[in-house]
Structure formats: structure tokens, C-alpha cells
Design an enzyme around this catalytic site. Sequence first.
Site, PDB file in Angstrom:
ATOM      1  N   ASN A 279      49.325  39.455  29.667  1.00  0.00           N
ATOM      2  CA  ASN A 279      47.608  40.192  29.498  1.00  0.00           C
ATOM      3  C   ASN A 279      47.176  40.820  28.029  1.00  0.00           C
ATOM      4  O   ASN A 279      47.930  41.996  28.015  1.00  0.00           O
ATOM      5  CB  ASN A 279      46.997  40.716  30.733  1.00  0.00           C
ATOM      6  CG  ASN A 279      45.844  41.956  30.077  1.00  0.00           C
ATOM      7  OD1 ASN A 279      45.121  41.394  29.408  1.00  0.00           O
ATOM      8  ND2 ASN A 279      45.900  42.765  31.070  1.00  0.00           N
TER       9      ASN A 279
ATOM     10  N   LYS B 212      44.627  42.391  26.998  1.00  0.00           N
ATOM     11  CA  LYS B 212      44.048  43.445  26.522  1.00  0.00           C
ATOM     12  C   LYS B 212      42.978  43.496  25.336  1.00  0.00           C
ATOM     13  O   LYS B 212      43.203  42.115  24.451  1.00  0.00           O
ATOM     14  CB  LYS B 212      44.901  44.426  27.046  1.00  0.00           C
ATOM     15  CG  LYS B 212      45.805  44.933  27.713  1.00  0.00           C
ATOM     16  CD  LYS B 212      45.743  46.118  28.387  1.00  0.00           C
ATOM     17  CE  LYS B 212      47.064  46.401  29.577  1.00  0.00           C
ATOM     18  NZ  LYS B 212      47.588  47.309  30.489  1.00  0.00           N
TER      19      LYS B 212
ATOM     20  N   HIS C 208      40.684  42.517  37.134  1.00  0.00           N
ATOM     21  CA  HIS C 208      41.887  43.522  36.294  1.00  0.00           C
ATOM     22  C   HIS C 208      41.032  44.950  36.838  1.00  0.00           C
ATOM     23  O   HIS C 208      39.811  45.527  36.708  1.00  0.00           O
ATOM     24  CB  HIS C 208      41.603  43.128  34.577  1.00  0.00           C
ATOM     25  CG  HIS C 208      43.430  43.815  34.637  1.00  0.00           C
ATOM     26  ND1 HIS C 208      42.715  45.038  34.295  1.00  0.00           N
ATOM     27  CD2 HIS C 208      44.477  43.325  34.119  1.00  0.00           C
ATOM     28  CE1 HIS C 208      44.301  45.336  33.923  1.00  0.00           C
ATOM     29  NE2 HIS C 208      45.335  44.072  33.820  1.00  0.00           N
TER      30      HIS C 208
ATOM     31  N   GLU D  78      41.413  47.299  34.916  1.00  0.00           N
ATOM     32  CA  GLU D  78      41.021  48.663  33.618  1.00  0.00           C
ATOM     33  C   GLU D  78      38.862  47.914  33.915  1.00  0.00           C
ATOM     34  O   GLU D  78      38.677  48.477  33.782  1.00  0.00           O
ATOM     35  CB  GLU D  78      41.104  47.968  32.395  1.00  0.00           C
ATOM     36  CG  GLU D  78      42.342  48.633  32.473  1.00  0.00           C
ATOM     37  CD  GLU D  78      43.483  47.663  31.907  1.00  0.00           C
ATOM     38  OE1 GLU D  78      43.584  47.716  30.652  1.00  0.00           O
ATOM     39  OE2 GLU D  78      44.701  48.326  31.298  1.00  0.00           O
TER      40      GLU D  78
ATOM     41  N   GLU E 250      48.193  43.868  41.641  1.00  0.00           N
ATOM     42  CA  GLU E 250      49.008  44.797  40.473  1.00  0.00           C
ATOM     43  C   GLU E 250      48.532  46.432  41.377  1.00  0.00           C
ATOM     44  O   GLU E 250      47.856  46.726  41.049  1.00  0.00           O
ATOM     45  CB  GLU E 250      47.820  44.478  39.325  1.00  0.00           C
ATOM     46  CG  GLU E 250      48.577  43.332  38.377  1.00  0.00           C
ATOM     47  CD  GLU E 250      48.054  43.097  36.827  1.00  0.00           C
ATOM     48  OE1 GLU E 250      48.463  42.848  36.208  1.00  0.00           O
ATOM     49  OE2 GLU E 250      46.752  43.898  36.290  1.00  0.00           O
TER      50      GLU E 250
ATOM     51  N   GLY F  92      51.170  49.862  32.780  1.00  0.00           N
ATOM     52  CA  GLY F  92      51.434  50.661  31.460  1.00  0.00           C
ATOM     53  C   GLY F  92      52.168  52.018  31.631  1.00  0.00           C
ATOM     54  O   GLY F  92      51.685  52.827  30.686  1.00  0.00           O
TER      55      GLY F  92
ATOM     56  N   SER G 103      54.166  47.339  34.825  1.00  0.00           N
ATOM     57  CA  SER G 103      55.708  47.923  34.136  1.00  0.00           C
ATOM     58  C   SER G 103      56.431  46.684  34.591  1.00  0.00           C
ATOM     59  O   SER G 103      57.400  47.171  34.527  1.00  0.00           O
ATOM     60  CB  SER G 103      55.365  49.042  34.534  1.00  0.00           C
ATOM     61  OG  SER G 103      54.410  49.949  34.016  1.00  0.00           O
TER      62      SER G 103
ATOM     63  N   GLY H 134      51.782  43.219  30.350  1.00  0.00           N
ATOM     64  CA  GLY H 134      50.738  43.408  29.932  1.00  0.00           C
ATOM     65  C   GLY H 134      51.098  44.197  28.140  1.00  0.00           C
ATOM     66  O   GLY H 134      51.275  42.774  27.897  1.00  0.00           O
ATOM     67  N   GLY H 135      51.941  45.550  28.130  1.00  0.00           N
ATOM     68  CA  GLY H 135      52.400  46.185  26.960  1.00  0.00           C
ATOM     69  C   GLY H 135      53.234  44.616  26.070  1.00  0.00           C
ATOM     70  O   GLY H 135      53.350  44.677  25.173  1.00  0.00           O
TER      71      GLY H 135
HETATM   72  C1  PEP Z   1      48.322  44.845  33.147  1.00  0.00           C
HETATM   73  O1  PEP Z   1      47.576  45.035  32.486  1.00  0.00           O
HETATM   74  O2  PEP Z   1      47.892  43.575  33.756  1.00  0.00           O
HETATM   75  C2  PEP Z   1      49.716  44.895  33.163  1.00  0.00           C
HETATM   76  C3  PEP Z   1      50.318  44.697  33.920  1.00  0.00           C
HETATM   77  O3  PEP Z   1      49.686  46.282  32.446  1.00  0.00           O
HETATM   78  P1  PEP Z   1      52.144  46.616  31.654  1.00  0.00           P
HETATM   79  O4  PEP Z   1      52.584  45.513  32.184  1.00  0.00           O
HETATM   80  O5  PEP Z   1      51.659  47.406  30.222  1.00  0.00           O
HETATM   81  O6  PEP Z   1      51.736  47.594  32.771  1.00  0.00           O
END
Ligand code: PEP
Length: 235
Positions: free
Chosen positions: A7, A9, A85, A87, A155, A161, A197, A218-219
Amino acid sequence: MKIIAGNWKMNGDVKSLDNMINDLSGIDTESRVILCVPYTMLRAGNDVVMIGAQNVSKFESGAHTSEISAKMVRDTGAVVTLVGHSECRDALHDTNTDVAERAKMAILNDLIPIICIGETATERDMGLTIRVVENGVRESVPDNATDGGFIIAYEPRWAIGAGITPTTQQIGAVHKIIRETLNDMGFTDTPILYGASVTGANAHEIMSVPNVDGVLVGGASLKLDDFIPIIKNAE
Ligand code: PEP
């Protein structure tokens, strides 16, 4: 086969996606790799990388300035979309019912929705994780869903994050509930991803947990050097 979904973002650009697809296309993997990117970068993927959006409107078309319909996403050649999601749930005040409506539009337009569910820190502290997750599955999966035609992503919202992950026991306990709930709903072949994460360092351990069919990242999906170890650790 595991599913490794990234993702992005609100990050990246067309060139960085070109590069990522190019580099990923050369890797030898049995996993299904998906990149969910901003609308401006949507396109068809290839044999190695499927491209997805990060949300779709619950409306078909019309006076909904700034929204993007599932049909428009499919028209780009993309084949997947995130819905629900955390966010988006926060920013758009989406309830499970809203998420189900978005997922319904995705399915109607031949997109595979990755339906995200998970508890907040407050809900976790109140001991509500299992209830939130079970209700999340029951209420966010739309009535036109077919087995294998959608994906669930668990999640924990407090871990996204944040650089922290639940223990593998905690992940296993939640995924077991999700599997049992899906089975009860008649979906016995629907993948369940873990997200929040995930890194190259913890990916293998997380993906070894029963009922974890892959990860949503994500990141660590933004840079090849971070993303490749996750894909490699799926095997
Ligand atoms: C996400 O935004 O779906 C996510 C899993 O972010 P991160 O891996 O950065 O925690």
C-alpha cells in the site's frame, strides 16, 4: 502461494512505479504481488505484479466531486482495490456498512476488494478486539461476494505505521476467528492477510502463523530493498 500486497498510500510517482514494476518483474517468486497505488498511477499490471487502487466510491457515477468509481479504476487496467483501510475509515468516517458498499461496487466492476478490518487501541484495551474483528468481517463483506473473489486484511489500527506488531500468538488468535467467521459465512477459500509494521525481518515469522495467507505492507513496500526481502521471506 502467499499474497504480498503493498500500500503506497500518498507516495511515489509514475516513474517510481515504473521502476518498481520493472525490478519486481525480474524476480523469481511463487507469491502473488499486488501494489495498491494512488489513482494517478493506476494501470494494468503484468504476470508478476497486480496493480490496485486504495479505495473506490460506493456510488456508480454522478455528482460526487473528487470521487473515483470502481468502473473508472477497472478502466485503467487495475484489478484490485483496498476498501476500509483504517486511514480511510478515519478520514471518511466509513462504517462497516460503507465499506461493504464500496466492496460491492468493486466486485460489480470485476475488481478484487481487499477488505481491511481491525481494532483501535481503545477497542483493544477494552478487550473488544475479537468482537470488532468478527463484526468487521460480517458487516464489511458485501452480499455479492463470492468465495475467493475478495480478500480480508486484518490490520490492528494501533500497529499501522507504528513499528510495533502484535505477537504471533495474538495474530494467530485473531486470524483463527476471522477464518471461523468466514467459514460460517460460507467462504472457505478466501485469503486473509496480516498488515501493520511488516518488514523483511518479521515477514517470515508472521507468514508462518496458521491462517495468515500473506501480508499487507505500507512503509516497507515503497523501496525495493525493503520490499524484496518480504517477498523472498514468503517462501
Ligand atoms: C498499511 O498502511 O496498510 C500498513 C500496513 O502500513 P505499515 O506497514 O507502514 O504499518
